[in-house]
Scaffold this active site. Sequence first.
Site, mmCIF file in Angstrom:
data_model
loop_
_atom_site.group_PDB
_atom_site.id
_atom_site.type_symbol
_atom_site.label_atom_id
_atom_site.label_comp_id
_atom_site.label_asym_id
_atom_site.label_seq_id
_atom_site.Cartn_x
_atom_site.Cartn_y
_atom_site.Cartn_z
ATOM 1 N N LEU A 1 11.972 -27.322 16.285
ATOM 2 C CA LEU A 1 11.640 -27.817 17.629
ATOM 3 C C LEU A 1 10.372 -27.139 17.755
ATOM 4 O O LEU A 1 10.270 -25.907 17.532
ATOM 5 C CB LEU A 1 12.785 -27.380 18.487
ATOM 6 N N ASP A 2 9.457 -27.903 18.317
ATOM 7 C CA ASP A 2 8.271 -26.828 18.390
ATOM 8 C C ASP A 2 8.311 -26.118 19.583
ATOM 9 O O ASP A 2 9.142 -26.114 20.487
ATOM 10 C CB ASP A 2 7.108 -28.089 19.083
ATOM 11 N N MET A 3 7.409 -25.197 19.949
ATOM 12 C CA MET A 3 7.300 -24.055 20.828
ATOM 13 C C MET A 3 7.614 -24.308 22.298
ATOM 14 O O MET A 3 8.481 -23.847 22.964
ATOM 15 C CB MET A 3 6.265 -23.221 20.754
ATOM 16 N N SER B 1 9.438 -27.104 23.125
ATOM 17 C CA SER B 1 10.522 -27.798 23.128
ATOM 18 C C SER B 1 11.824 -27.000 23.164
ATOM 19 O O SER B 1 11.882 -25.781 22.669
ATOM 20 C CB SER B 1 10.530 -28.754 22.116
ATOM 21 N N ARG C 1 6.871 -36.666 20.801
ATOM 22 C CA ARG C 1 5.535 -36.388 21.681
ATOM 23 C C ARG C 1 4.495 -37.250 21.212
ATOM 24 O O ARG C 1 3.901 -37.830 22.123
ATOM 25 C CB ARG C 1 5.138 -34.809 21.716
#
Length: 236
Positions: free
Chosen positions: A102-104, A106, A190
Site C-alpha cells: 500500500l503506498d505511503m 494509503s 489512484r
Amino acid sequence: MRLQKFMAHAGVASRRKCEEIIEAGRVKVNGETVTEQGVQVEENDKVTVDGKLLRIPKSNHYILLNKPRGVVSTADDNKGRKTVLDIVPVAKGRRLYPVGRLDMDSSGLLLLTDDGELTQRLLHPKYELEKTYRVTVKGVIDEDTAKKLSSGVQLKDGMTSPATFKILEHRNAKTRLECTIHEGRNRQIRRMFEAVGAEVVELERIQMGPLKLGQLGKGEYRSLREKEIRMLKSWK
C-alpha cells in the site's frame, strides 16, 4: 531443495526476488558465493545472504495489519521513514515481509508473513487475488464513469482488466466508492481515477482475498486464524 526455494522458505522474499538476490552475488553457500540459479542445497548446508545466516522456521507467522497513513509498506527503508515492521513489535527478530504493498498515503489491510511460498502464490497474476478498497475522490463520479472504470481504462502500462467500481455516496463535492480489482500494478487505483480526471483523497484497503479488515483499528494487528491460513493456501 533449490537455493531460491530454500531462501523463500526462510522468509527472505518471494522466489522471484530471491533469484534476483542470487544473481546480484549476495548469497553464499558454505562460504562460496553462488550466482547461478537452481543450485541444490541440503539441510546441513550453511546459506547466508549479505553475511546473515538463513534458517527455515519451524512454523510460519501470519500477521494482518491495519496500516495507517504515513507508514511505508516495506521491511526497511533507506530514507529512514517509519515502516510497517516498526509498528508491529512481534516482527522484531523475524523475517516478516509484506504481501503486496500500500503506498505511503494509503491505509488498510496488509498481510505480513515469513511464508515465502505463500507470498509468491498470492502475488502471482495467475491466481488473480481480489483486493477491495474504500475510496474517496474529489468531485462527482457518475454512473457512466463508474462503468468506464469497471470496464477498464488505458494506463501507460496498458489497459486495466475488468473490475468493480460501485458508488456509495456523494457528499461535500466528493464521491465515495467501493472498488475491487485483481491486478497488482503500482498505485493502480489512484492512476485509474487520474485517467478519468479525478483525484483520490483517501484510499483504504478493506479486503484481500478471503481476509477482511473488520473492526481492526488503525495501527492494530492480529495473527491470522487457522481457517484464514487454510483459505489463503487453497486460493485459486
